[in-house]
Design an enzyme around this catalytic site. Sequence first.
Site, PDB file in Angstrom:
ATOM      1  CB  SER A 109     -26.562 -20.489   7.417  1.00 14.29           C
ATOM      2  OG  SER A 109     -26.383 -19.868   6.418  1.00 14.29           O
ATOM      3  CB  CYS A 110     -22.728 -16.034   7.369  1.00 16.23           C
ATOM      4  SG  CYS A 110     -23.227 -15.896   5.544  1.00 16.23           S
ATOM      5  CE1 TYR A 137     -25.817 -10.075   8.070  1.00 18.17           C
ATOM      6  CE2 TYR A 137     -25.384 -12.392   7.317  1.00 18.17           C
ATOM      7  CZ  TYR A 137     -26.170 -11.278   7.528  1.00 18.17           C
ATOM      8  OH  TYR A 137     -27.710 -11.492   7.786  1.00 18.17           O
ATOM      9  CE  LYS A 141     -27.483 -11.210  10.873  1.00 22.48           C
ATOM     10  NZ  LYS A 141     -29.035 -10.737  11.455  1.00 22.48           N
TER      11      LYS A 141
END
Length: 319
Positions: A109-110, A137, A141
């Site tokens: 969800s980041c 991060y 992703k």
Amino acid sequence: MDVSSKIYVAGHRGMVGGAIIHHLQQQGYRKLLKRSSVELDLRNQAAVNRFFAQEQPEYVFLAAARVGGLSAHDTYRAEFLYDNLMIEANVVHAAYQYGVKKLLFLGSSCMYPRLAAQPVKTDYLLQGPLEPLTESYAVAKIAGLKLCQAYRDQYGANFITAVPTNVYGLGDNYHPQEAHVLPALVHRFHQATLAGTPCVNVWGTGTPRREFLFADDLADACVYLMQHYQGREPVNVGTGEGISIRELAELVKTTVSYPGEIDFDFAQPDGAPRKLLDVSVLHALGWRHRTALKEGLRITYQDFLGAHLNARTAYPVTY
């Protein structure tokens, strides 16, 4: 995917990978490939290619990643970007090269903008600035998602992406500086109870709202998507239910039976003000979570006590 399929779960020693292995075993799958980071460093392209050439997995769950809480993200920005980029690139490319039938990549969800409208839809990806503390991060992703889409678009590879909300559960990382918020709070309140500390410090204002998903539920969702979803776009995986950090801290306090007070340190960062995923697509596919936060937290704390008594420590590198 059936019970005779050869399945590789990358990151099986991590919380999510371990939950996927357990879930597959419960459903009767027996041809499960597992390699620890000592046996196979997923950052090493040659080693990854040798593994795929030798084992020829048919299906891949890419749950391997370097993960951690806000403190770890702030401290190890280079490692969060480099390690995750290398892991994703090597595994996704090898899956294409060696004819994997289907791959599921776990995003985060980041990946979504810091101030995205709530609940967060997958359409909001790349529509605004990321949360600075977790940017490394998040970028990695996002790259993993785009890599899966590129191999699908160019080569027809059946690679899909699941985007989980904050995950907790059995085998979590309880490191006081590197853990995510929920296990970090469990560790902090437990230690304070043992030491008789009158007050527990919690970062930030307590106002940000978060969503928490039990790892066993995420594993169930991943297997479900592997069996039922073929689309190009990522699928959010969550509960659709939010809780403030203040409410979470109170819930952990109650679960641990800590008698003292909670002190919120306003000088420390909050992270994104609100993060709740839109899970309507997953609900439409026929999947919903089963474990309520209160029950999941109780199970998690019992697991923590077992790990604590046995002097076992989980670490955030799960490739």
